[in-house]
Write a protein that holds these residues in place. Structure first.
Motif, PDB file in Angstrom:
ATOM      1  N   ASN A 106      -2.307   5.174  -3.561  1.00 51.18           N
ATOM      2  CA  ASN A 106      -3.101   4.062  -3.012  1.00 51.18           C
ATOM      3  C   ASN A 106      -4.011   4.503  -1.874  1.00 51.18           C
ATOM      4  OD1 ASN A 106      -2.179   2.104  -4.776  1.00 51.18           O
ATOM      5  ND2 ASN A 106      -0.514   1.442  -3.431  1.00 51.18           N
ATOM      6  N   ARG A 107      -3.790   5.701  -1.373  1.00 53.14           N
ATOM      7  CA  ARG A 107      -4.683   6.224  -0.333  1.00 53.14           C
ATOM      8  C   ARG A 107      -6.125   6.281  -0.838  1.00 53.14           C
ATOM      9  NH1 ARG A 107      -4.139   9.490   4.330  1.00 53.14           N
ATOM     10  NH2 ARG A 107      -6.010  10.709   4.777  1.00 53.14           N
ATOM     11  N   ARG A 108      -6.282   6.504  -2.130  1.00 51.82           N
ATOM     12  CA  ARG A 108      -7.621   6.638  -2.709  1.00 51.82           C
ATOM     13  C   ARG A 108      -8.066   5.367  -3.433  1.00 51.82           C
ATOM     14  NH1 ARG A 108      -4.658  10.927  -4.446  1.00 51.82           N
ATOM     15  NH2 ARG A 108      -4.647  10.095  -6.572  1.00 51.82           N
ATOM     16  N   ARG A 109      -7.243   4.327  -3.400  1.00 57.02           N
ATOM     17  CA  ARG A 109      -7.518   3.127  -4.175  1.00 57.02           C
ATOM     18  C   ARG A 109      -7.843   1.932  -3.297  1.00 57.02           C
ATOM     19  NH1 ARG A 109      -2.083   3.599  -7.906  1.00 57.02           N
ATOM     20  NH2 ARG A 109      -2.805   5.238  -9.355  1.00 57.02           N
ATOM     21  N   ALA A 110      -8.349   0.884  -3.947  1.00 55.24           N
ATOM     22  CA  ALA A 110      -8.450  -0.435  -3.332  1.00 55.24           C
ATOM     23  C   ALA A 110      -7.252  -1.240  -3.825  1.00 55.24           C
ATOM     24  CB  ALA A 110      -9.750  -1.117  -3.730  1.00 55.24           C
ATOM     25  N   VAL A 111      -6.531  -1.847  -2.900  1.00 55.18           N
ATOM     26  CA  VAL A 111      -5.268  -2.518  -3.215  1.00 55.18           C
ATOM     27  C   VAL A 111      -5.390  -4.012  -2.927  1.00 55.18           C
ATOM     28  CG1 VAL A 111      -2.785  -2.578  -2.750  1.00 55.18           C
ATOM     29  CG2 VAL A 111      -4.037  -0.401  -2.595  1.00 55.18           C
ATOM     30  N   SER A 112      -4.923  -4.815  -3.849  1.00 54.61           N
ATOM     31  CA  SER A 112      -4.907  -6.267  -3.659  1.00 54.61           C
ATOM     32  C   SER A 112      -3.504  -6.730  -3.290  1.00 54.61           C
ATOM     33  CB  SER A 112      -5.352  -6.983  -4.943  1.00 54.61           C
ATOM     34  OG  SER A 112      -6.675  -6.654  -5.278  1.00 54.61           O
ATOM     35  N   LEU A 113      -3.415  -7.855  -2.613  1.00 56.97           N
ATOM     36  CA  LEU A 113      -2.133  -8.482  -2.305  1.00 56.97           C
ATOM     37  C   LEU A 113      -1.846  -9.586  -3.316  1.00 56.97           C
ATOM     38  CD1 LEU A 113      -2.286  -8.996   1.582  1.00 56.97           C
ATOM     39  CD2 LEU A 113      -1.235  -7.102   0.321  1.00 56.97           C
ATOM     40  N   THR A 114      -0.586  -9.726  -3.707  1.00 57.98           N
ATOM     41  CA  THR A 114      -0.189 -10.898  -4.460  1.00 57.98           C
ATOM     42  C   THR A 114      -0.113 -12.076  -3.498  1.00 57.98           C
ATOM     43  OG1 THR A 114       2.185 -10.603  -4.086  1.00 57.98           O
ATOM     44  CG2 THR A 114       1.201  -9.425  -5.969  1.00 57.98           C
ATOM     45  N   ALA A 158      -2.042 -20.878   0.252  1.00 62.26           N
ATOM     46  CA  ALA A 158      -2.600 -20.742  -1.093  1.00 62.26           C
ATOM     47  C   ALA A 158      -4.117 -20.931  -1.070  1.00 62.26           C
ATOM     48  CB  ALA A 158      -1.956 -21.754  -2.031  1.00 62.26           C
ATOM     49  N   GLU A 159      -4.594 -21.879  -0.277  1.00 66.04           N
ATOM     50  CA  GLU A 159      -6.039 -22.124  -0.184  1.00 66.04           C
ATOM     51  C   GLU A 159      -6.758 -20.928   0.439  1.00 66.04           C
ATOM     52  OE1 GLU A 159      -6.158 -25.690   2.091  1.00 66.04           O
ATOM     53  OE2 GLU A 159      -5.719 -27.001   0.377  1.00 66.04           O
ATOM     54  N   LEU A 160      -6.177 -20.370   1.497  1.00 64.02           N
ATOM     55  CA  LEU A 160      -6.788 -19.216   2.144  1.00 64.02           C
ATOM     56  C   LEU A 160      -6.789 -17.993   1.225  1.00 64.02           C
ATOM     57  CD1 LEU A 160      -5.264 -19.511   5.739  1.00 64.02           C
ATOM     58  CD2 LEU A 160      -7.537 -20.228   4.974  1.00 64.02           C
ATOM     59  N   TYR A 161      -5.705 -17.821   0.506  1.00 66.61           N
ATOM     60  CA  TYR A 161      -5.591 -16.697  -0.427  1.00 66.61           C
ATOM     61  C   TYR A 161      -6.687 -16.770  -1.480  1.00 66.61           C
ATOM     62  CZ  TYR A 161      -3.542 -13.640  -3.997  1.00 66.61           C
ATOM     63  OH  TYR A 161      -3.326 -12.654  -4.931  1.00 66.61           O
ATOM     64  N   GLU A 162      -6.885 -17.947  -2.027  1.00 68.97           N
ATOM     65  CA  GLU A 162      -7.885 -18.121  -3.087  1.00 68.97           C
ATOM     66  C   GLU A 162      -9.308 -18.015  -2.531  1.00 68.97           C
ATOM     67  OE1 GLU A 162      -9.686 -18.444  -6.602  1.00 68.97           O
ATOM     68  OE2 GLU A 162      -7.539 -18.177  -6.252  1.00 68.97           O
ATOM     69  N   ARG A 163      -9.499 -18.460  -1.318  1.00 65.22           N
ATOM     70  CA  ARG A 163     -10.856 -18.537  -0.774  1.00 65.22           C
ATOM     71  C   ARG A 163     -11.366 -17.231  -0.204  1.00 65.22           C
ATOM     72  NH1 ARG A 163     -12.974 -22.971   3.750  1.00 65.22           N
ATOM     73  NH2 ARG A 163     -15.211 -22.600   3.419  1.00 65.22           N
ATOM     74  N   TRP A 164     -10.510 -16.455   0.475  1.00 62.12           N
ATOM     75  CA  TRP A 164     -11.012 -15.353   1.286  1.00 62.12           C
ATOM     76  C   TRP A 164     -10.524 -13.961   0.901  1.00 62.12           C
ATOM     77  CZ3 TRP A 164     -14.960 -17.342   3.218  1.00 62.12           C
ATOM     78  CH2 TRP A 164     -14.977 -18.537   3.937  1.00 62.12           C
ATOM     79  N   THR A 165      -9.445 -13.814   0.152  1.00 64.61           N
ATOM     80  CA  THR A 165      -8.862 -12.482  -0.020  1.00 64.61           C
ATOM     81  C   THR A 165      -9.633 -11.619  -1.008  1.00 64.61           C
ATOM     82  OG1 THR A 165      -7.303 -13.252  -1.713  1.00 64.61           O
ATOM     83  CG2 THR A 165      -6.540 -13.244   0.574  1.00 64.61           C
ATOM     84  N   ILE A 166      -9.701 -10.326  -0.670  1.00 64.64           N
ATOM     85  CA  ILE A 166     -10.331  -9.324  -1.534  1.00 64.64           C
ATOM     86  C   ILE A 166      -9.468  -8.059  -1.493  1.00 64.64           C
ATOM     87  CG2 ILE A 166     -12.655 -10.212  -1.160  1.00 64.64           C
ATOM     88  CD1 ILE A 166     -13.113  -7.859   0.802  1.00 64.64           C
ATOM     89  N   PRO A 167      -9.673  -7.131  -2.439  1.00 65.72           N
ATOM     90  CA  PRO A 167      -8.981  -5.842  -2.348  1.00 65.72           C
ATOM     91  C   PRO A 167      -9.401  -5.095  -1.083  1.00 65.72           C
ATOM     92  CG  PRO A 167      -9.927  -6.188  -4.532  1.00 65.72           C
ATOM     93  CD  PRO A 167     -10.503  -7.252  -3.647  1.00 65.72           C
ATOM     94  N   ALA A 168      -8.516  -4.226  -0.622  1.00 65.99           N
ATOM     95  CA  ALA A 168      -8.797  -3.460   0.595  1.00 65.99           C
ATOM     96  C   ALA A 168      -8.501  -1.982   0.353  1.00 65.99           C
ATOM     97  CB  ALA A 168      -7.940  -3.971   1.750  1.00 65.99           C
ATOM     98  N   PRO A 169      -9.231  -1.096   1.020  1.00 62.82           N
ATOM     99  CA  PRO A 169      -8.946   0.338   0.875  1.00 62.82           C
ATOM    100  C   PRO A 169      -7.599   0.670   1.488  1.00 62.82           C
ATOM    101  CG  PRO A 169     -10.525  -0.023   2.637  1.00 62.82           C
ATOM    102  CD  PRO A 169     -10.334  -1.357   1.961  1.00 62.82           C
ATOM    103  N   GLY A 170      -6.832   1.503   0.800  1.00 64.73           N
ATOM    104  CA  GLY A 170      -5.533   1.898   1.328  1.00 64.73           C
ATOM    105  C   GLY A 170      -5.627   2.976   2.392  1.00 64.73           C
ATOM    106  N   LYS A 171      -6.709   3.740   2.413  1.00 60.22           N
ATOM    107  CA  LYS A 171      -6.823   4.898   3.296  1.00 60.22           C
ATOM    108  C   LYS A 171      -6.618   4.586   4.772  1.00 60.22           C
ATOM    109  CE  LYS A 171      -9.763   8.924   4.207  1.00 60.22           C
ATOM    110  NZ  LYS A 171     -11.039   9.615   3.858  1.00 60.22           N
ATOM    111  N   PRO A 172      -7.200   3.494   5.331  1.00 61.73           N
ATOM    112  CA  PRO A 172      -6.989   3.243   6.764  1.00 61.73           C
ATOM    113  C   PRO A 172      -5.521   3.078   7.147  1.00 61.73           C
ATOM    114  CG  PRO A 172      -8.837   1.955   5.972  1.00 61.73           C
ATOM    115  CD  PRO A 172      -8.166   2.544   4.760  1.00 61.73           C
ATOM    116  N   VAL A 215       0.829  -1.202   0.000  1.00 59.98           N
ATOM    117  CA  VAL A 215       0.000   0.000   0.000  1.00 59.98           C
ATOM    118  C   VAL A 215       0.861   1.248   0.000  1.00 59.98           C
ATOM    119  CG1 VAL A 215      -1.702   1.338   1.306  1.00 59.98           C
ATOM    120  CG2 VAL A 215      -1.937  -1.138   1.105  1.00 59.98           C
ATOM    121  N   PHE A 216       1.868   1.295   0.864  1.00 60.79           N
ATOM    122  CA  PHE A 216       2.639   2.520   1.058  1.00 60.79           C
ATOM    123  C   PHE A 216       3.602   2.838  -0.092  1.00 60.79           C
ATOM    124  CE2 PHE A 216       1.929   1.729   5.767  1.00 60.79           C
ATOM    125  CZ  PHE A 216       0.975   2.710   5.862  1.00 60.79           C
TER     126      PHE A 216
END
Length: 266
Positions: free
Chosen positions: A135-143, A161-175, A129-130
């Motif tokens: 990215n303060r105004r964006r939604a950021v995904s993790l590789t 790998a299973e958790l990454y595929e099952r649960w991860t979503i983009p997150a706001p950078g602002k917080p 994010v940093f």
């Protein structure tokens, strides 16, 4: 007449969808509670929708999330119990400090204003994010590699790998930008009323191998509450990383939460 079940609001943090709480809500329902796990403002109803259209996720800061959950709590007949993970743990602490909850459990909670330790692993975990101020105004995904370091360092690679595929979503950078500037801002949204003597009990939980929120951060958070007479406790799970709410050991953490709630008459 039987009393209605106590409501429990589960609050997720960055990069995990609200449905990642499903095993917890099922367990708490079986234990006699009335759990809900609402997403953050802008989250899609599913992981797939959130990934496909991350635009609505972007731009929401800490105050937006607090206001969102305040509205949810306001529709309840009684004060709920709160259980939050990561930034959700920070949000839970703010809501508890505002006397909007009967008690709160903050698991690997993001640092609040006043917490000074900033371990290198925490910096590396948030670098995606940093590295770009926009990215303060964006939604950021993790590789996947970034997720493995920030969340899955204490579990097998296949499980990560299973958790990454099952649960991860983009997150706001602002917080993250707001939390990073908290100790330089008198009106920071990361400021929690840690001196509130009238609030309900608080349990801070830390994973002993957490890269994103190392134990030093959680212990420093505990010290911020030293001037309050309200119950504030710490429990550390050695050998656990930031994925401790969703990985194969989630039940140990959930059972500890249930035990603590029972011990405090909740």
């Amino acid at each position: 007449m039987t009393a209605p079940p106590t409501p429990v609001v589960f609050i997720h943090g960055l990069w995990l969808h609200a449905t990642s709480w499903t095993p917890w809500t099922e367990l708490f329902t079986a234990a006699g509670y009335a759990p809900v796990a609402p997403g953050w403002p802008g989250d899609g109803e599913t992981v797939e929708i959130s990934r496909k259209d991350p635009g609505p996720i972007a731009g929401h800061g800490i105050d937006d999330v607090v206001a969102h959950y305040t509205r949810i709590i306001g529709a309840m007949d009684v004060k709920p119990l709160l259980i939050g993970h990561s930034f959700g743990g920070m949000i839970a602490q703010r809501l508890l400090g505002l006397d909007l909850a009967a008690a709160a459990i903050a698991i690997d909670a993001a640092q609040i204003k006043g917490v000074l330790p900033l371990p290198l692993s925490a910096l590396r975990s948030t670098l995606p994010v940093f590295r770009n101020p926009a990215n303060r105004r964006r939604a950021v995904s993790l590789t996947f590699d970034q997720f493995t370091y920030a969340f899955g360092n204490a579990i097998p690679a296949r499980e990560a790998a299973e958790l990454y595929e099952r649960w991860t979503i983009p997150a706001p950078g602002k917080p993250l930008f707001e939390a990073a500037a908290a100790n330089f801002s008198p009106r920071s949204p990361a400021k929690v009323d840690t001196g509130n003597d009238a609030r309900g009990p608080l349990l801070l939980i830390a994973g002993g191998m957490d890269h994103t929120v190392p134990v030093a951060v959680t212990k420093a958070t505990l010290k911020q509450y030293r001037h309050s007479t309200a119950i504030t406790e710490l429990q550390v799970f050695p050998g656990r990383g930031h994925s401790l709410t969703v990985d194969h050991g989630w039940r140990e953490v959930a059972d500890a939460c249930l035990t603590w709630l029972a011990r405090n008459g909740l």
